[in-house]
Design an enzyme around this catalytic site. Structure first.
Site, mmCIF file in Angstrom:
data_model
loop_
_atom_site.group_PDB
_atom_site.id
_atom_site.type_symbol
_atom_site.label_atom_id
_atom_site.label_comp_id
_atom_site.label_asym_id
_atom_site.label_seq_id
_atom_site.Cartn_x
_atom_site.Cartn_y
_atom_site.Cartn_z
ATOM 1 N N SER A 303 0.824 -1.213 -0.076
ATOM 2 C CA SER A 303 0.105 0.182 0.103
ATOM 3 C C SER A 303 0.905 1.395 -0.238
ATOM 4 O O SER A 303 1.662 1.704 -0.960
ATOM 5 C CB SER A 303 -1.223 -0.050 1.196
ATOM 6 O OG SER A 303 -2.050 0.797 1.070
ATOM 7 N N ASP A 314 10.085 4.728 -10.405
ATOM 8 C CA ASP A 314 9.450 5.280 -11.881
ATOM 9 C C ASP A 314 10.182 6.376 -12.171
ATOM 10 O O ASP A 314 10.237 6.967 -13.320
ATOM 11 C CB ASP A 314 7.911 5.592 -11.680
ATOM 12 C CG ASP A 314 7.250 4.300 -11.776
ATOM 13 O OD1 ASP A 314 7.902 3.197 -12.148
ATOM 14 O OD2 ASP A 314 5.900 4.117 -12.030
ATOM 15 N N LYS A 328 -0.597 -4.293 -3.247
ATOM 16 C CA LYS A 328 -1.986 -3.632 -2.936
ATOM 17 C C LYS A 328 -1.878 -2.233 -3.488
ATOM 18 O O LYS A 328 -1.391 -1.375 -2.989
ATOM 19 C CB LYS A 328 -1.938 -3.861 -1.426
ATOM 20 C CG LYS A 328 -3.498 -3.013 -1.027
ATOM 21 C CD LYS A 328 -3.443 -3.119 0.345
ATOM 22 C CE LYS A 328 -4.851 -2.165 0.812
ATOM 23 N NZ LYS A 328 -4.892 -0.833 0.706
#
Length: 587
Positions: A303, A314, A328
């Site tokens: 999460s 990224d 998640k």
């Protein structure tokens, strides 16, 4: 009537009105859709109320209305996903402790029950229990003259809690003592830190272990980082998110913001309705946008933790080291319901800066048995990081540098579960007033021999998975009347597994010693000691230090050179390796 219909027909055929037609058509469509949805809601509420009324009035035995509604609510919520849940009034405080803030009035100690008695299992440094010299292994006899005989773990916990600055008298019996001791304490506000440890772990390499993303976690990371820069003059950082199951999304955004330029997209969330769509950007000037950074992850990283790891990966802001994360990618919001109850509902999916959703399990499309499964490989899509590296959705965060996890043997699980490790820690603390600091302490051979004698005298035994398989083989073979034909071979196998089990305390001495060291150190240096003691065995941490120490490798990861161009292409093989290893117990 025909005139009216003709006029309407002309209106819809007029080119000049075409743009308006689309608007009216859309409005009519959404109007009808809204009416249909409202009708379905009303219809199903009427059906539910009817079922509840008839059961309540006509069921053969008296029903408990609150339990009936609770069961129905829980079944409805759990049919969607494991994170959507109904919270009854009695559970609201526990819910807030788990998801908002873990602050309460108490003494700063954990308890366990064994042999129908209550013992202190863990004491936290600088809280009332530790200040009063209450130790792990002490038996609790009474609290404020209330006997604990027959009390459940929850009942004892409730007695230990109370208002800040309120008095509490705990009668304890320490192992080795013949008489109980009364301990007088003042309760304090107990708030366990989100950052459980920060310090230097290598040549100017900082380390921050973040356990959860509850209120104030970002501020704790900020303070820890600035202290490391000031005190230890760190030139690189390891952020440990292993085992961190997440928490508050906004705290994760703030932490990413500390290390990326203002204005960068950190994460976005998309739900069914526009009100649940939102893009989170780094809104402040960073603390340090260039310091080399490694994020440690494992299969317990979930999460909000994955938001941080995904953004770092990224944006090519740092390297991710460890094992694939939990996966998640769902966002929950809590809504107030009547009578002080709550509903925690999944309202959106979140997407990392490259646009990928890392949610691993598809809860919408369940199989014929009603079970949710991993998103199909055929649906996995590739995305690009800021520097053009290939990453994939639907599989959690795949690390840039994979470290094979280490799993403990079954004997360790048995020793821990049956409290032999805990009890020997208590025995050792009783016999020894002090030990070396956590980074230097090693269990001596004589101490390990004493431990083997200790557990042997207490008739330690355990059942392995091999034992269970053999027992099942015997049962099935006898049922099918084949046992007589295989009995000789069966007895050889059973004898061999028993011999292996008897040798386990010798064969697995290194890892048993490791767990023993950790338990013993905690009796003198508490949670900080546990963490420092683990460093010398931590393969993921060692790999992170290696990545930061080898500047060329670190640079190659971020620019996607060689093997680092595609991250996650071989994730299927990694998942298979993890599944094979999961038969043991992870370090």
């Amino acid at each position: 009537m025909m005139n009216v219909m003709n006029k309407i027909g002309v209106f819809f055929r007029s080119p000049k009105r075409l743009f308006l037609t689309a608007g009216i058509g859309a409005a009519l469509f959404f109007s009808f859709k809204a009416v249909d949805e409202q009708f379905e809601i009303t219809k199903n509420l009427d059906i539910f109320a009817g079922i509840y009324r008839e059961v309540n009035l006509n069921y053969v035995d008296e029903v408990q209305s609150a339990r009936l509604i609770g069961t129905a609510a829980n079944a409805m919520m759990s049919s969607l996903d494991p994170y959507t849940e109904y919270v009854p009034e009695d559970d609201v405080e526990d819910f807030k402790m788990n998801y908002v803030s873990n602050e309460y009035g108490g003494i700063g100690a954990l308890i366990l029950q064994k042999d129908n008695k209550t013992f202190v299992s863990e004491v936290y440094e600088n809280f009332p229990a530790q200040k009063a010299d209450i130790r792990a292994g002490d038996e609790l006899l009474s609290i404020n003259s209330i006997s604990l005989a027959g009390k459940t773990n929850q009942e004892v916990s409730d007695l230990l809690k109370g208002q800040k600055n309120s008095n509490i008298i705990i009668k304890i019996l320490r192992p080795g003592d013949s008489k109980p001791i009364d301990k007088k304490l003042l309760r304090e506000d107990i708030k366990f830190p989100n950052v459980s440890y920060s310090g230097a772990v290598g040549e100017r390499i900082g380390y921050i272990k973040l356990d959860r993303f509850l209120e104030g976690s970002a501020l704790e990371v900020k303070n820890a980082f600035l202290n490391l820069k000031k005190r230890d003059k760190i030139s690189s950082l390891i952020l440990d998110l292993r085992g961190n199951g997440g928490g508050i999304l906004q705290e994760a955004v703030k932490i990413v913001n500390y290390f990326v330029p203002k204005g960068e997209t950190v994460v976005s969330q998309k739900g069914r309705g526009e009100q649940n769509n939102y893009v989170y950007h780094a809104g402040s000037i960073p603390l340090d946008s260039t310091i080399p950074l490694v994020v440690l992850v494992d299969d317990g990283t979930a999460s909000a933790s994955e938001i941080v790891a995904g953004a770092v990966q990224d944006l090519d802001r740092g390297a991710v080291v460890g094992q694939s994360s939990f996966g998640k990618g769902l966002v929950q919001q809590t809504f107030k319901l009547p009578y002080n109850t709550l509903a925690k509902v999944t309202i959106a999916k979140y997407y990392t800066p490259s646009g990928r959703c890392i949610q691993k399990i598809d809860y919408l499309h369940k199989n014929s048995r009603g079970q949710a499964e991993n998103i199909a490989d055929s649906l996995i899509t590739e995305f690009r990081t800021k520097n053009g590296r290939v990453v994939y959705d639907g599989r959690g965060i795949t690390p840039d540098v994979y470290v094979k996890p280490y799993y403990f043997s079954s004997v360790i699980a048995a020793l821990v579960e049956d409290n032999f490790i805990f009890d020997y820690g208590t025995y050792y603390r009783q016999k020894n007033n002090g030990i070396k600091n956590p980074k230097e302490y090693r269990l001596k051979p004589d101490d390990y021999d004493n431990f083997v004698r200790y557990v042997t005298e207490r008739h330690f035994s355990f059942t392995t998975k091999s034992d269970n398989v053999l027992n099942d083989l015997e049962r099935v073979a006898k049922k099918e009347k084949y046992f007589d034909q295989i009995q000789a071979q069966y007895e050889v196998l059973k004898s061999k597994t028993k011999q292996n089990r008897d040798d386990d305390l010798k064969q697995f001495k290194p890892e048993i010693s490791q767990v023993l060291e950790n338990e013993i150190i905690s009796r003198y240096y508490y949670q900080r000691g546990r963490i420092e003691a683990s460093f010398k065995y931590d393969t993921e941490l060692k790999e992170a230090i290696k990545v930061l120490s080898q500047k060329e490798q670190y640079a190659n990861i971020l620019k996607g050179a060689g093997d680092y161009k595609i991250i996650g292409k071989n994730s299927a093989q990694l998942r298979t390796a993890d599944v094979k290893m999961s038969a043991g117990n992870k370090r």
